[in-house]
Design an enzyme around this catalytic site. Structure first.
Site, PDB file in Angstrom:
ATOM      1  N   ASN A 151       1.157  -1.475   0.548  1.00  0.00           N
ATOM      2  CA  ASN A 151       0.627   0.220   0.151  1.00  0.00           C
ATOM      3  C   ASN A 151       0.760   1.175   0.083  1.00  0.00           C
ATOM      4  O   ASN A 151       2.157   1.151   0.580  1.00  0.00           O
ATOM      5  CB  ASN A 151      -1.042   0.417   0.700  1.00  0.00           C
ATOM      6  CG  ASN A 151      -2.260  -1.200   1.344  1.00  0.00           C
ATOM      7  OD1 ASN A 151      -3.172  -1.172   0.358  1.00  0.00           O
ATOM      8  ND2 ASN A 151      -1.635  -1.705   2.357  1.00  0.00           N
ATOM      9  N   GLU A 195      -3.858  -8.734   9.124  1.00  0.00           N
ATOM     10  CA  GLU A 195      -3.291  -7.652   8.757  1.00  0.00           C
ATOM     11  C   GLU A 195      -2.228  -8.660   7.788  1.00  0.00           C
ATOM     12  O   GLU A 195      -1.435  -8.696   8.379  1.00  0.00           O
ATOM     13  CB  GLU A 195      -3.246  -6.719   9.689  1.00  0.00           C
ATOM     14  CG  GLU A 195      -2.531  -5.541   8.760  1.00  0.00           C
ATOM     15  CD  GLU A 195      -3.413  -5.096   7.716  1.00  0.00           C
ATOM     16  OE1 GLU A 195      -3.078  -4.843   6.439  1.00  0.00           O
ATOM     17  OE2 GLU A 195      -4.816  -5.366   7.751  1.00  0.00           O
ATOM     18  N   ASP A 201      -2.457 -13.760   4.945  1.00  0.00           N
ATOM     19  CA  ASP A 201      -4.375 -12.986   4.454  1.00  0.00           C
ATOM     20  C   ASP A 201      -5.262 -13.586   5.162  1.00  0.00           C
ATOM     21  O   ASP A 201      -5.212 -14.665   5.779  1.00  0.00           O
ATOM     22  CB  ASP A 201      -3.855 -13.699   2.959  1.00  0.00           C
ATOM     23  CG  ASP A 201      -4.965 -13.973   2.086  1.00  0.00           C
ATOM     24  OD1 ASP A 201      -5.669 -12.971   2.109  1.00  0.00           O
ATOM     25  OD2 ASP A 201      -5.538 -15.148   2.694  1.00  0.00           O
ATOM     26  N   GLY A 202      -6.359 -12.841   5.032  1.00  0.00           N
ATOM     27  CA  GLY A 202      -7.446 -13.414   5.901  1.00  0.00           C
ATOM     28  C   GLY A 202      -8.343 -14.833   6.041  1.00  0.00           C
ATOM     29  O   GLY A 202      -8.050 -15.321   6.731  1.00  0.00           O
ATOM     30  N   ASP A 253     -13.319  -6.955   7.285  1.00  0.00           N
ATOM     31  CA  ASP A 253     -12.850  -6.506   7.195  1.00  0.00           C
ATOM     32  C   ASP A 253     -11.508  -5.687   5.993  1.00  0.00           C
ATOM     33  O   ASP A 253     -10.976  -4.664   5.544  1.00  0.00           O
ATOM     34  CB  ASP A 253     -12.612  -4.632   8.402  1.00  0.00           C
ATOM     35  CG  ASP A 253     -12.157  -3.139   7.633  1.00  0.00           C
ATOM     36  OD1 ASP A 253     -13.885  -3.131   6.491  1.00  0.00           O
ATOM     37  OD2 ASP A 253     -12.485  -2.435   9.110  1.00  0.00           O
TER      38      ASP A 253
END
Length: 534
Positions: A248, A331, A356-357, A374
């Site tokens: 990001n 996260e 990774d979720g 989320d």
């Protein structure tokens, strides 16, 4: 020939091929990070980047081959490499202004697929020309490296190998080293500097084009000064933090009331901390209904898992209003977790796993009373966290009275929008699905659970809330919660077009926002728009 000495050194020619291949991939990865704050980092944007770069390289190959046959002058090849280097170095200086200018222009001329057209136009203007020039390298070098027909296969194979190895390194180096360490702008400058050096070595050896080389060095120096000093959000001042991670672009800004994390400049707030410990006024507050639905006041302890932890806004809210929760988060971006500890007062007792979720759920067999999903990134949700298979996995990790709460950040109005797909998909897995729209926001919270009596117990539980603000909010959530009737829009691991669905909602939102400006533009032209802005 004046250039015979350096061209007779095949190592130099192979190095030219190596660094050209490396720079192409570095520019491609840099392009994705340059465009992400404005158009997202979705599969659609990646498709546009890869497609335009392949167009540029193909045209460069054709042109390079023809010019190598007609006029095999190496001065022209290394001149093109230097021009490409300067163009790439200029991207950090002018790229963000070009992107915004294109977007502003297309807002008034394009009604559908605005982000797609804007991203494509930006790629064509910023990246096609320099990569077209780099596309001429391979066919030109073949002309200088092949000595005879007897070993031409071996020579061309060696050139291809050097190009491929350079491309491999140019893929990993920006992603794992330069972009996280020094940012996208400096990454462009590093690889443009390598290309410039290649060209300068050639012309210094041949003693040619001195003025051209001096101008190139001056331009590169100017770009290095101006291109490395500015941030993406050049219209925003006094940022507390601005940087990049593997995943990001990150921006932390602070005012007297709150601290905010934005993972992309144009796509809102990713996390927030209120300095007075009040409710955030965002979807995180609405999600606090989940512990009540799970029976927080009737149980000694609730286990909460947050997939897409961010800087821990929901975790902090849960810690503030509930005493009987054990919270852990997942996260994928470790740098966000670092920011959470530094700027957002993430409690030390909240365990955060960098993963990774969905992969995390697959790796653990724990049961949770609340699972918050989320995972929105930019304008869309990762496809692997939007499918029947994923939500089935979530359900399997819930206790019998467990509750899943999902943040959906774009409320579309047209039939078949992304939230309708998500809601229908979830409703095919969970027996009870309720939604509530977040006021003054495009967000919608969805709650999925098994027992229909949990709604009645939720209404009873909130009567005992002591905090006045939380009580008022939960009353509002209770009053506006709607049972969701399942439709036929489904997403699976095999078919989950989340990027296209997200783009459609963004188009809808943009057109709604600029409707008045477009009418003003049609009647009074640019002058009328500027007057309205003022």
């Amino acid at each position: 020939m004046k250039n015979q000495t350096i061209l007779s050194n095949k190592i130099y020619l192979y190095m030219t091929e190596f660094f050209a291949g490396m720079s192409v991939m570095a520019v491609e990865l840099g392009a994705s990070r340059l465009l992400a704050p404005y158009f997202s980092s979705s599969q659609i944007v990646w498709t546009i980047i890869i497609g335009t770069i392949m167009i540029a390289m193909a045209l460069g190959n054709i042109y390079g081959g023809r010019t190598a046959d007609k006029n095999p002058n190496p001065d022209k090849l290394y001149g093109r490499i230097i021009i490409s280097a300067i163009w790439i170095a200029a991207i950090p200086v002018v790229g963000k202004y070009i992107i915004l200018g294109i977007s502003a222009l297309l807002v008034f001329t394009v009604n559908n697929n605005l982000l797609i057209w804007a991203a494509f136009s930006a790629c064509m203007i910023l990246f096609v020309f320099p990569l077209f020039l780099l596309g001429t390298v391979t066919p030109s070098l073949v002309k200088y490296t092949v000595d005879s027909l007897e070993d031409n296969g071996k020579t061309v194979g060696n050139l291809g190998a050097f190009n491929t190895v350079g491309s491999i390194i140019g893929t990993f180096l920006p992603t794992f080293v330069t972009i996280p360490a020094v940012g996208t702008s400096v990454t462009f400058l590093i690889f443009s500097g390598i290309l410039l050096l290649l060209g300068l070595i050639y012309f210094i050896n041949t003693k040619g084009r001195k003025v051209f080389c001096i101008i190139a060095v001056v331009l590169f120096g100017s770009c290095s000064i101006f291109g490395s000093s500015g941030g993406f959000a050049f219209w925003t001042k006094d940022l507390t933090y601005e940087g990049e991670s593997i995943y990001n672009y990150l921006q932390v800004k602070e005012d007297e009331d709150s601290v905010i994390l934005s993972t992309n400049v144009l796509f809102g707030v990713q996390s927030i901390r209120k300095k007075d410990d009040s409710l955030t006024g965002m979807y995180y507050d609405y999600a606090l209904a989940a512990p009540f639905l799970a029976g927080v006041n009737r149980k000694e302890n609730l286990n909460v898992l947050i997939l897409g932890m961010g800087t821990g806004t929901f975790a902090v809210q849960c810690e503030r209003y509930f005493d009987t929760l054990t919270i852990e988060g997942v996260e994928i971006d470790e740098k966000i977790t670092d920011l959470a500890e530094k700027y957002f007062e993430l409690p030390s007792n909240v365990k955060v796993t960098t993963y990774d979720g969905r992969a995390y759920l697959a790796a653990v067999d724990s049961k949770y009373d609340v699972i918050m999903v989320d995972a929105y990134q930019d304008i869309t949700i990762p496809f692997q966290m939007s499918s029947v298979e994923f939500f089935t996995m979530v359900k399997e990790h819930l206790t019998p009275e467990g509750v899943m709460v999902v943040n959906m950040n774009m409320r579309g109005k047209k039939e078949g929008n992304i939230n309708q797909y998500l809601s229908d998909t979830i409703a095919s897995v969970f027996e009870q699905v309720y939604t509530v729209d977040v006021e003054n926001s495009s967000n919608r919270e969805l709650f999925g659970f098994a027992d229909e009596t949990q709604i009645d117990r939720f209404k009873e539980e909130i009567k005992n809330i002591q905090n006045r603000d939380l009580y008022a909010l939960m009353k509002h959530v209770s009053a506006h919660m709607k049972w969701y009737e399942k439709g036929n829009y489904m997403m699976t691991d095999d078919k989950a077009p989340v990027e296209l669905l997200g783009m459609k909602v963004i188009d809808e939102m943009i057109q709604e926002e600029v409707k008045d400006y477009k009418e003003k533009f049609e009647k009074e032209g640019l002058k009328g728009v500027l007057e309205r802005l003022n």
